[in-house]
Design a protein around this motif. Structure first.
Motif, PDB file in Angstrom:
ATOM      1  N   ALA A 103      39.240  33.399  43.823  1.00 40.44           N
ATOM      2  CA  ALA A 103      38.514  33.879  42.642  1.00 40.44           C
ATOM      3  C   ALA A 103      39.136  35.153  42.077  1.00 40.44           C
ATOM      4  O   ALA A 103      39.181  35.356  40.863  1.00 40.44           O
ATOM      5  N   LYS A 104      39.635  36.017  42.952  1.00 37.33           N
ATOM      6  CA  LYS A 104      40.215  37.286  42.496  1.00 37.33           C
ATOM      7  C   LYS A 104      41.672  37.147  42.075  1.00 37.33           C
ATOM      8  O   LYS A 104      42.175  37.966  41.296  1.00 37.33           O
ATOM      9  N   SER A 105      42.365  36.145  42.607  1.00 40.59           N
ATOM     10  CA  SER A 105      43.806  36.057  42.385  1.00 40.59           C
ATOM     11  C   SER A 105      44.161  35.890  40.909  1.00 40.59           C
ATOM     12  O   SER A 105      45.148  36.463  40.436  1.00 40.59           O
ATOM     13  N   ASP A 106      43.378  35.110  40.158  1.00 40.34           N
ATOM     14  CA  ASP A 106      43.678  34.899  38.740  1.00 40.34           C
ATOM     15  C   ASP A 106      43.546  36.199  37.951  1.00 40.34           C
ATOM     16  O   ASP A 106      44.370  36.496  37.073  1.00 40.34           O
ATOM     17  N   ALA A 107      42.500  36.978  38.237  1.00 42.93           N
ATOM     18  CA  ALA A 107      42.300  38.248  37.537  1.00 42.93           C
ATOM     19  C   ALA A 107      43.417  39.234  37.878  1.00 42.93           C
ATOM     20  O   ALA A 107      43.920  39.957  37.005  1.00 42.93           O
ATOM     21  N   ILE A 108      43.820  39.268  39.157  1.00 45.98           N
ATOM     22  CA  ILE A 108      44.905  40.161  39.570  1.00 45.98           C
ATOM     23  C   ILE A 108      46.214  39.751  38.902  1.00 45.98           C
ATOM     24  O   ILE A 108      46.998  40.597  38.444  1.00 45.98           O
ATOM     25  N   LYS A 109      46.435  38.470  38.823  1.00 46.56           N
ATOM     26  CA  LYS A 109      47.650  37.950  38.194  1.00 46.56           C
ATOM     27  C   LYS A 109      47.725  38.368  36.724  1.00 46.56           C
ATOM     28  O   LYS A 109      48.792  38.766  36.230  1.00 46.56           O
ATOM     29  N   ALA A 110      46.591  38.306  36.029  1.00 50.22           N
ATOM     30  CA  ALA A 110      46.553  38.710  34.618  1.00 50.22           C
ATOM     31  C   ALA A 110      46.834  40.202  34.464  1.00 50.22           C
ATOM     32  O   ALA A 110      47.570  40.619  33.556  1.00 50.22           O
ATOM     33  N   ASP A 111      46.263  41.008  35.322  1.00 53.04           N
ATOM     34  CA  ASP A 111      46.493  42.458  35.256  1.00 53.04           C
ATOM     35  C   ASP A 111      47.953  42.809  35.564  1.00 53.04           C
ATOM     36  O   ASP A 111      48.535  43.686  34.905  1.00 53.04           O
ATOM     37  N   LEU A 112      48.528  42.130  36.533  1.00 53.94           N
ATOM     38  CA  LEU A 112      49.935  42.383  36.856  1.00 53.94           C
ATOM     39  C   LEU A 112      50.839  41.997  35.689  1.00 53.94           C
ATOM     40  O   LEU A 112      51.816  42.710  35.391  1.00 53.94           O
ATOM     41  N   SER A 113      50.531  40.874  35.049  1.00 49.87           N
ATOM     42  CA  SER A 113      51.315  40.436  33.899  1.00 49.87           C
ATOM     43  C   SER A 113      51.303  41.480  32.791  1.00 49.87           C
ATOM     44  O   SER A 113      52.331  41.779  32.172  1.00 49.87           O
ATOM     45  N   LYS A 114      50.145  42.068  32.553  1.00 47.65           N
ATOM     46  CA  LYS A 114      50.001  43.079  31.498  1.00 47.65           C
ATOM     47  C   LYS A 114      50.714  44.378  31.859  1.00 47.65           C
ATOM     48  O   LYS A 114      51.435  44.956  31.040  1.00 47.65           O
ATOM     49  N   ASP A 115      50.535  44.849  33.085  1.00 48.63           N
ATOM     50  CA  ASP A 115      51.109  46.132  33.486  1.00 48.63           C
ATOM     51  C   ASP A 115      52.622  46.067  33.683  1.00 48.63           C
ATOM     52  O   ASP A 115      53.340  47.019  33.357  1.00 48.63           O
ATOM     53  N   LEU A 116      53.103  44.953  34.221  1.00 50.98           N
ATOM     54  CA  LEU A 116      54.536  44.825  34.505  1.00 50.98           C
ATOM     55  C   LEU A 116      55.319  44.220  33.358  1.00 50.98           C
ATOM     56  O   LEU A 116      56.547  44.104  33.430  1.00 50.98           O
ATOM     57  N   LYS A 117      54.583  43.765  32.304  1.00 52.47           N
ATOM     58  CA  LYS A 117      55.213  43.213  31.099  1.00 52.47           C
ATOM     59  C   LYS A 117      56.069  41.984  31.411  1.00 52.47           C
ATOM     60  O   LYS A 117      57.239  41.874  31.025  1.00 52.47           O
ATOM     61  N   VAL A 118      55.481  41.051  32.155  1.00 50.27           N
ATOM     62  CA  VAL A 118      56.107  39.754  32.433  1.00 50.27           C
ATOM     63  C   VAL A 118      55.109  38.655  32.092  1.00 50.27           C
ATOM     64  O   VAL A 118      53.891  38.860  32.200  1.00 50.27           O
ATOM     65  N   PRO A 119      55.575  37.493  31.657  1.00 53.09           N
ATOM     66  CA  PRO A 119      54.657  36.396  31.305  1.00 53.09           C
ATOM     67  C   PRO A 119      53.810  35.974  32.510  1.00 53.09           C
ATOM     68  O   PRO A 119      54.323  35.841  33.615  1.00 53.09           O
ATOM     69  N   GLU A 120      52.519  35.789  32.263  1.00 51.72           N
ATOM     70  CA  GLU A 120      51.611  35.446  33.353  1.00 51.72           C
ATOM     71  C   GLU A 120      51.977  34.127  34.009  1.00 51.72           C
ATOM     72  O   GLU A 120      51.865  33.972  35.230  1.00 51.72           O
ATOM     73  N   GLU A 121      52.434  33.158  33.205  1.00 49.83           N
ATOM     74  CA  GLU A 121      52.760  31.846  33.762  1.00 49.83           C
ATOM     75  C   GLU A 121      53.997  31.868  34.653  1.00 49.83           C
ATOM     76  O   GLU A 121      54.253  30.920  35.410  1.00 49.83           O
ATOM     77  N   LYS A 122      54.788  32.955  34.578  1.00 46.66           N
ATOM     78  CA  LYS A 122      55.982  33.054  35.405  1.00 46.66           C
ATOM     79  C   LYS A 122      55.737  33.823  36.710  1.00 46.66           C
ATOM     80  O   LYS A 122      56.655  34.002  37.512  1.00 46.66           O
ATOM     81  N   ILE A 123      54.525  34.291  36.897  1.00 47.75           N
ATOM     82  CA  ILE A 123      54.169  34.951  38.155  1.00 47.75           C
ATOM     83  C   ILE A 123      53.628  33.908  39.121  1.00 47.75           C
ATOM     84  O   ILE A 123      52.636  33.231  38.833  1.00 47.75           O
ATOM     85  N   ASN A 124      54.291  33.755  40.247  1.00 46.63           N
ATOM     86  CA  ASN A 124      53.889  32.762  41.242  1.00 46.63           C
ATOM     87  C   ASN A 124      52.922  33.402  42.242  1.00 46.63           C
ATOM     88  O   ASN A 124      53.188  34.477  42.770  1.00 46.63           O
ATOM     89  N   ALA A 125      51.791  32.744  42.481  1.00 46.75           N
ATOM     90  CA  ALA A 125      50.781  33.264  43.410  1.00 46.75           C
ATOM     91  C   ALA A 125      50.596  32.292  44.571  1.00 46.75           C
ATOM     92  O   ALA A 125      50.348  31.099  44.353  1.00 46.75           O
ATOM     93  N   ASP A 126      50.727  32.782  45.779  1.00 40.21           N
ATOM     94  CA  ASP A 126      50.510  31.978  46.984  1.00 40.21           C
ATOM     95  C   ASP A 126      49.385  32.613  47.790  1.00 40.21           C
ATOM     96  O   ASP A 126      49.427  33.803  48.112  1.00 40.21           O
ATOM     97  N   LEU A 127      48.398  31.806  48.139  1.00 38.23           N
ATOM     98  CA  LEU A 127      47.253  32.294  48.914  1.00 38.23           C
ATOM     99  C   LEU A 127      47.422  31.902  50.375  1.00 38.23           C
ATOM    100  O   LEU A 127      47.860  30.787  50.693  1.00 38.23           O
TER     101      LEU A 127
END
Length: 367
Positions: A103-127
C-alpha cells in the motif's frame, strides 16, 4: 631459505619458541574482554538486519543526476523509515527501505519520481516479505546447530572429548566476536552475512585441527617418560605449526581484504561488505582462537587428570633433584632411557637447547 621459513624450521625443532601455554591467563583475559565488548554492543546497538529479514521494498531508478544524499533524504521523507541508497554502475540508484508494504510502495514511488526527476514508470519496485527472511534465519540456525554437533562428534572420535570441547568453545568465541563487530560498525546483516559466518567455521576449525593433530602425535606414550609435561608438549605443538597457521591465514585474508576495503570501500560496492566483513573478522578470530584459546584450554583440561598431575609432579621432582646436584636439565634428561620414540622429535621444552645431531648419538640416550 627465507627468514620466515628458517624460523618455522627452528620452531618445529624446538630450538626457539614462545610460551603460549604459560601465558594462557593473559589470552583468556583478552578473549573475555573482547567477548564482553561484543555482547554489550549486541545488547545496546543490536544488529542492523537487512531487508531480507525485516521485509520492505527495493526501488531501482534509471540513470539520474541526483546524489546518494538527495535520494536518501527523499526516501526517508516519503516513507518515514531509514533508507539505504547505493549508486549503481549505470548511473542509477538502488534505494532500500525496510518495513514497507504494498500500500505504501506506490506512494513512495511517486514521491521518489518527483524528487529525483525520473519517470515514475521507469522506477522498478520489488517487495520482500519478512517471512522469507525468517525462513532463511531458521535454516541458518539449524545448519549451525547440526554443524556444531557433527564437529564435536568427529573430534571426540578422532582425538578426544577434551579437544572437542575446546574446539567448540573456540568456534563460539569466533562467532560471538564476528557478530559483535557487526553490531559495533552497523553493517547490514543479509543472507550473505549468514553464508560468511558459516564459511568461517571451516577455516577456524582447520587451524585448530592442525595443532590438535600435532599435539596428539607428540603426546603418544607421554606417561612413560619424565622429560616433558603435557603443557610443554602442547606449547611445542603450537610453536611447530605457528608459521603454517600464519601463512594460511594471511593468504586467506588478502583476497577477503580486497573485497572489503577495495570493493566495498574504494569502489563503493556496498553489497560486498555483507559477506566480506564476516569473512575477514572470522578468519582473523579463527587464527587467534586456534593458537591462544583452543590448545591452551585442552592443556588446562588435560592437566586436571590424575595421571597428568602425577607426571608433572615426577618431572618437577626430577628437575629439582638435577638442580640440587648441579646438573643441567639437559644432562639429567639425556640420562632418561624411557622416552617413547614418537614423542622425542616433537616434545622439546620450548626455549631449551637441544642435543647436537649427527655425532653418533641418538637423542635421549648415551652410547
Amino acid at each position: 631459505m627465507s627468514r620466515l621459513g628458517s624460523l618455522g624450521s627452528r620452531l618445529y625443532r624446538g630450538e626457539v619458541g614462545y610460551d603460549f601455554i604459560g601465558k594462557r591467563k593473559i589470552w583468556y583475559g583478552i578473549s573475555i574482554l573482547i567477548t564482553i565488548t561484543a555482547v554489550v554492543a549486541l545488547a545496546v546497538s543490536g544488529l542492523n538486519m537487512g531487508i531480507e529479514f525485516k521485509g520492505g521494498a527495493v526501488f531501482t531508478t534509471p540513470s539520474t543526476s541526483a546524489s546518494v544524499a538527495q535520494a536518501e533524504e527523499s526516501a526517508v521523507s516519503a516513507s518515514g523509515h531509514q533508507a539505504i541508497v547505493q549508486k549503481l554502475g549505470n548511473g542509477g540508484l538502488r534505494i532500500q527501505i525496510t518495513e514497507v508494504d504494498l500500500a505504501k510502495s506506490d506512494a513512495i514511488k511517486a514521491d521518489l519520481s518527483k524528487d529525483l526527476k525520473v519517470p515514475e514508470e521507469k522506477i522498478n519496485a520489488d517487495l520482500v516479505g519478512p517471512s522469507w527472511g525468517e525462513q532463511i534465519a531458521k535454516k541458518a540456525w539449524t545448519g549451525l546447530g547440526i554443524f556444531m554437533i557433527l564437529v564435536v562428534i568427529y573430534l571426540a572420535i578422532a582425538f578426544e572429548w577434551r579437544m572437542a570441547i575446546a574446539a567448540l568453545v573456540a568456534l563460539i568465541h569466533d562467532i560471538t566476536i564476528t557478530v559483535g563487530i557487526y553490531a559495533l560498525v552497523g553493517f547490514e546483516v543479509t543472507p550473505g552475512t549468514v553464508i560468511g559466518l558459516l564459511t568461517i567455521l571451516g577455516y577456524s576449525l582447520y587451524d585448530t585441527v592442525v595443532v590438535f593433530d600435532s599435539l596428539k602425535e607428540g603426546t603418544k606414550g607421554i606417561t612413560k617418560q619424565t622429560r616433558w609435561t603435557y603443557s610443554e608438549i602442547a606449547n611445542r605443538s603450537i610453536n611447530g605449526t605457528l608459521v603454517r597457521s600464519i601463512n594460511t591465514t594471511v593468504v586467506a585474508l588478502l583476497p577477503v581484504a580486497g573485497l572489503l576495503f577495495i570493493g566495498g570501500g574504494v569502489l563503493g560496492a556496498g553489497m560486498l561488505n555483507d559477506i566480506s566483513l564476516s569473512l575477514f573478522v572470522g578468519l582473523a578470530a579463527g587464527a587467534y582462537s586456534s593458537i591462544f584459546i583452543a590448545t591452551p584450554l585442552v592443556a588446562d583440561l588435560k592437566e586436571r587428570e590424575p595421571q597428568m598431575k602425577a607426571l608433572k609432579k615426577r618431572i618437577l621432582a626430577k628437575r629439582a633433584a638435577a638442580a640440587a646436584k648441579g646438573e643441567s636439565a639437559e644432562d639429567e634428561q639425556s640420562q632418561d632411557d624411557d622416552v617413547p620414540v614418537d614423542a622425542a622429535p616433537t616434545a622439546a621444552v620450548v626455549g631449551q637447547r637441544q642435543q647436537p645431531r649427527g655425532h653418533g648419538r641418538t637423542p635421549g640416550k648415551r652410547r
